[in-house]
Design a protein around this motif. Structure first.
Motif, PDB file in Angstrom:
ATOM      1  N   CYS A 139       0.923  -1.183   0.014  1.00  0.00           N
ATOM      2  CA  CYS A 139       0.008   0.087   0.051  1.00  0.00           C
ATOM      3  C   CYS A 139       0.710   1.496   0.047  1.00  0.00           C
ATOM      4  O   CYS A 139       1.961   1.461   0.524  1.00  0.00           O
ATOM      5  CB  CYS A 139      -1.030  -0.107   1.171  1.00  0.00           C
ATOM      6  SG  CYS A 139      -1.965   1.372   1.197  1.00  0.00           S
ATOM      7  N   MET A 141      -0.103   4.319   1.100  1.00  0.00           N
ATOM      8  CA  MET A 141      -0.411   5.234   1.812  1.00  0.00           C
ATOM      9  C   MET A 141       0.564   5.330   3.371  1.00  0.00           C
ATOM     10  O   MET A 141       0.240   6.382   3.784  1.00  0.00           O
ATOM     11  CB  MET A 141      -2.160   4.890   2.310  1.00  0.00           C
ATOM     12  CG  MET A 141      -2.900   4.758   1.362  1.00  0.00           C
ATOM     13  SD  MET A 141      -3.114   6.430   0.543  1.00  0.00           S
ATOM     14  CE  MET A 141      -2.861   6.075  -1.091  1.00  0.00           C
ATOM     15  N   GLY A 142       0.918   4.434   3.495  1.00  0.00           N
ATOM     16  CA  GLY A 142       2.208   4.598   4.655  1.00  0.00           C
ATOM     17  C   GLY A 142       1.406   4.699   6.062  1.00  0.00           C
ATOM     18  O   GLY A 142       2.096   5.526   6.701  1.00  0.00           O
ATOM     19  N   CYS A 143       0.400   4.356   6.311  1.00  0.00           N
ATOM     20  CA  CYS A 143      -0.088   4.667   7.455  1.00  0.00           C
ATOM     21  C   CYS A 143       0.696   4.126   8.816  1.00  0.00           C
ATOM     22  O   CYS A 143       1.358   3.181   8.835  1.00  0.00           O
ATOM     23  CB  CYS A 143      -1.543   4.086   8.013  1.00  0.00           C
ATOM     24  SG  CYS A 143      -2.797   4.761   6.903  1.00  0.00           S
ATOM     25  N   CYS A 146       0.128   0.675  10.575  1.00  0.00           N
ATOM     26  CA  CYS A 146      -0.092  -0.563   9.786  1.00  0.00           C
ATOM     27  C   CYS A 146       0.959  -1.237   9.012  1.00  0.00           C
ATOM     28  O   CYS A 146       1.852  -0.758   8.480  1.00  0.00           O
ATOM     29  CB  CYS A 146      -0.989   0.055   8.651  1.00  0.00           C
ATOM     30  SG  CYS A 146      -1.440  -1.158   7.261  1.00  0.00           S
ATOM     31  N   GLY A 149       1.476  -0.763   5.317  1.00  0.00           N
ATOM     32  CA  GLY A 149       2.061   0.393   4.974  1.00  0.00           C
ATOM     33  C   GLY A 149       3.513   0.326   4.756  1.00  0.00           C
ATOM     34  O   GLY A 149       4.123   1.134   4.151  1.00  0.00           O
ATOM     35  N   GLY A 188      -3.854  -2.702   1.142  1.00  0.00           N
ATOM     36  CA  GLY A 188      -4.246  -1.670  -0.080  1.00  0.00           C
ATOM     37  C   GLY A 188      -5.220  -0.633   0.433  1.00  0.00           C
ATOM     38  O   GLY A 188      -6.233  -0.987   1.279  1.00  0.00           O
TER      39      GLY A 188
END
Ligand code: SF4
Length: 381
Positions: A139, A141-143, A146, A149, A188
């Motif tokens: 993914c 978004m790199g949270c 997570c 990420g 994702g």
């Protein structure tokens, strides 16, 4: 690699510009038959001089009867079965690992044709099951909280690879039960793979296939605002969930880099414009992290932020892993937070994590496995 926020912005501009034409853009021809909608399959049969109902027959074999070979499709003539096998593959996913939790949840690491892996989680209920599916390998978004990420984005899944997770998991459902809910909350960001997502929902909702109702399909986004607007404009028949997780931009930007591009105000504005169907609500997911998001001041801010929205809040106590920087909140914080929302008239439930003993949080199985040294190989970095 995780996309820098500047590239996410670029992606937003590019895709917004492309919006009016995206449905007509020619797609690479896929051999995976599960990449095709019913209409596309009917079109293909038409090119072969066959009537449209052949597509319905094939959909029934693929999604209602779980066919694993074109030869099983016995209501099609043998030459037609051979023709299908010449043009298509069934796109079956491999089972790299399957873990069963004490609570009955099954966690899959599915192997894709290129050797990559994605996760799905099948969660049982007394009468039905819920399946959490992935839309990307990794993914962008790199949270911060997570595991997925941390992988960065490796690639998008095709519609057939998304639908294939449902097909494979359905094989493990006991006689008399069924998968009632599909939630796009696995690896994702679903809206970052918009075209494949919409097509997969189309396939999953098809009466001749699984026939999921719009109320039973939920798409969860971290907050890609332009794509959220497409989702509304295209009237995609699915429920919407927003992974909110904080009540100030400072905290949300720290936890979720996407917030630096589209902040809480921009996200909630798009939510207010979102057409919520009769008897539906937007779900706001809120991860409770000790000392970060679980303060009662957050609860009060959350009530103000969501005022006037037709919504509910799903509180998710953080599922800590041995190497995570964050901690799960004490149970009394969870209860007090929920109570603070309920007292102020905000519908709030607590999602108790299923499958904690089998690494059920998103990315734990695949990322955890990649980090584990394999016999005779160097540890993955
Ligand atoms: S929480 Fe969702 S959007 Fe954020 S990095 Fe993980 S998979 Fe991506």
């Amino acid at each position: 690699m995780t996309l820098p926020i500047e590239q996410l912005q670029e992606q937003g501009r590019e895709d917004t510009h492309d919006h009016a034409h995206r449905a007509r853009r020619p797609q690479a021809v896929s051999r995976n038959i599960k990449d095709r909608t019913l209409a596309e399959l009917a079109e293909w049969f038409a090119t072969q001089g066959e009537p449209p109902f052949r597509a319905r027959q094939v959909f029934q074999w693929l999604y209602q009867r779980g066919a694993t070979d074109f030869e099983q499709m016995t209501n099609l003539a043998k030459p037609l079965r051979r023709l299908l096998a010449e043009h298509f593959e069934l796109g079956a996913l491999g089972r790299a690992r399957v873990l069963r939790s004490a609570d009955g949840s099954l966690k899959y690491a599915f192997a894709l044709a290129d050797g990559r892996e994605v996760e799905s989680v099948l969660m049982p209920n007394a009468t039905h099951h819920t399946l959490c599916v992935s839309t990307q390998v990794g993914c962008a978004m790199g949270c911060d909280f997570c595991m997925t990420g941390r992988m960065g984005l490796v690639r998008n899944l095709t519609p057939g690879e998304i639908v294939g997770q449902v097909v494979e998991a359905a094989r493990d459902v006991d006689e008399g039960k069924f998968i009632r809910n599909v939630v796009f909350m696995g690896m994702g960001e679903p809206l970052h793979n918009y075209r494949a997502l919409v097509k997969a929902i189309d396939i999953l909702r098809e009466d001749m296939g699984f026939g999921f109702s719009a109320r039973r399909v939920t798409v969860s986004t971290s907050g890609l605002v332009p794509q959220l607007r497409w989702f509304a404009q295209d009237r995609v028949r699915a429920q919407l969930a927003i992974s909110l997780n904080a009540t100030t931009d400072a905290v949300r930007s720290r936890l979720m880099p996407v917030n630096r591009r589209w902040n809480i105000a921009a996200l909630l504005e798009a939510c207010r414009e979102f057409p919520v169907e009769h008897r539906s609500r937007i779900t706001f997911e809120y991860i409770l992290i000790q000392g970060v998001t679980d303060d009662l001041a957050d609860a009060r801010r959350l009530v103000k932020l969501l005022h006037g929205l037709k919504c509910k809040v799903n509180l998710i106590p953080f599922n800590a892993t041995p190497d995570s920087a964050y901690q799960a909140p004490p149970l009394e914080h969870v209860q007090a937070f929920q109570q603070a929302l309920l007292e102020r008239g905000l519908l709030a439930t607590v999602r108790l994590s299923k499958g904690q003993d089998i690494q059920a949080a998103c990315g734990q199985l695949v990322v955890g496995e990649r980090r584990r040294p394999l016999p005779g190989r160097h540890p993955a970095t």
